[in-house]
Design a protein around this motif. Structure first.
Motif, short mmCIF file in Angstrom:
data_model
loop_
_atom_site.label_atom_id
_atom_site.label_comp_id
_atom_site.label_asym_id
_atom_site.label_seq_id
_atom_site.Cartn_x
_atom_site.Cartn_y
_atom_site.Cartn_z
N UNK A 298 30.11 -31.91 -34.84
CA UNK A 298 29.87 -33.19 -34.53
C UNK A 298 31.29 -33.93 -34.53
N UNK A 299 31.93 -33.40 -35.61
CA UNK A 299 33.04 -34.15 -36.24
C UNK A 299 34.19 -33.74 -35.19
N UNK A 300 34.23 -32.33 -34.66
CA UNK A 300 35.23 -32.33 -33.49
C UNK A 300 35.11 -33.00 -32.25
N UNK A 301 33.69 -33.36 -31.82
CA UNK A 301 33.41 -34.05 -30.87
C UNK A 301 34.03 -35.54 -31.05
N UNK A 302 33.76 -36.08 -32.12
CA UNK A 302 34.28 -37.32 -32.57
C UNK A 302 35.97 -37.29 -32.35
N UNK A 303 36.39 -36.51 -33.13
CA UNK A 303 38.06 -36.48 -33.01
C UNK A 303 38.65 -36.27 -31.69
N UNK A 304 37.95 -35.39 -30.83
CA UNK A 304 38.55 -35.22 -29.52
C UNK A 304 38.30 -36.53 -28.78
N UNK A 305 37.05 -37.26 -28.90
CA UNK A 305 36.88 -38.57 -28.21
C UNK A 305 38.06 -39.66 -28.67
#
Length: 312
Positions: A298-305
């Motif tokens: 989930x942290x990767x999804x946030x960072x990408x966004x």
């Protein structure tokens, strides 16, 4: 572009319980609910830094002794106030040092300074106050985590003859990704200040600390020369950090390095709106240590966004 709302809960889970007390304190201090997931304002980005961006370099820069070594490595020709002694027990400070004009400090917090002149204050008071400071874990109330890993140390520093009431006492330069935003000159002796742009041109308007027009620092050639020096040096010290404040001390004959400030005003300090707006325009969170790293889940999804905000 805003971050997708469906990843916001993931951010809160990632950041942990520290979000809630920091957010409540933010609202109490500044009067509005911050957008932590997709920060836009100067204060929101500082809050995001405190909660999300755990850059190990921030610990080095926040430690007053380690910051000196960082500055010396980056700018070996820049003058630094001499460290005359350092240790873990203030009772070990040599007697002869406290007989002169010096400053007794600790390395792990702000406003922990004892100005010594002609043997005053007395040694017992200095030892008691320094030991009290050494027991404190600075920065907990405001979430300034970079102070927490620092090994508390007391040190004695030479006391500079600052050029207050003649030129100024301090120059503070804000840098975003190697680009100067603005400079702020302060004369603590006379209670005055001045705002300048990245080319050392004085700017109209005042700041909340010295709001009256008669509190403007008079412009003179020596002051502007010092500001130009500070503006040229600050990006070298800042390196590739997304945002940092580099402070300098002004004497009659020399510009000295001061401190490196990761959390100006503990994240709540007020400033001239145009000044803050320029920082907001240039501070790119995609240059932060957090968004430079690879993440999972989930942290990767946030960072990408969040990165996507800066790609459009």
């Amino acid at each position: 572009m805003h971050c997708r709302s469906d990843i916001k809960p993931g951010l809160w889970n990632f950041a942990g319980r520290s979000c809630w007390p920091r957010t409540v304190r933010f609202v109490m201090k500044l009067g509005y609910l911050p957008n932590l997931a997709a920060p836009k304002t100067y204060h929101e980005m500082l809050l995001w830094r405190k909660i999300v961006d755990r850059n190990p370099l921030f610990v080095t820069l926040t430690d007053k002794l380690a910051a000196k070594a960082h500055i010396r490595s980056a700018c070996p020709d820049l003058a630094l106030p001499r460290t005359l002694w350092s240790g873990r027990d203030p009772a070990d400070i040599p007697l002869e040092l406290l007989a002169g004009d010096v400053i007794v400090k600790t390395n792990h917090g702000c406003a922990m300074n004892i100005f010594v002149a002609d043997g005053a204050p007395n040694r017992g008071l200095i030892i008691a106050k320094a030991r009290h400071w050494l027991r404190k874990r600075y920065g907990r109330r405001n979430g300034e985590w970079a102070y927490w890993p620092i090994v508390p140390t007391v040190f004695v520093e030479e006391r500079l003859a600052l050029s207050g009431a003649r030129i100024a006492t301090d120059i503070k330069v804000h840098v975003c990704g190697g680009v100067i935003t603005r400079a702020w000159v302060e004369d603590k002796t006379a209670g005055r200040s001045l705002l300048l742009d990245r080319d050392a041109n004085p700017l109209p308007g005042r700041d909340p600390d010295y709001p009256r027009e008669d509190q403007a620092v008079p412009v003179n050639a020596r002051l502007l020369d010092y500001v130009r020096q500070a503006i040229s040096i600050a990006p070298v010290i800042a390196g590739n950090l997304d945002y940092i404040r580099i402070d300098f001390l002004v004497t009659d004959n020399c510009l000295y390095a001061g401190e490196i400030v990761v959390y100006p005003g503990a994240g709540y300090g007020t400033t001239n709106p145009a000044f803050a707006g320029e920082i907001e325009r240039l501070w790119r969170l995609d240059q932060s240590a957090f968004l430079r790293r690879r993440h999972k889940g989930i942290v990767r999804l946030y960072a990408d966004a969040l990165r996507a905000r800066f790609e459009n």
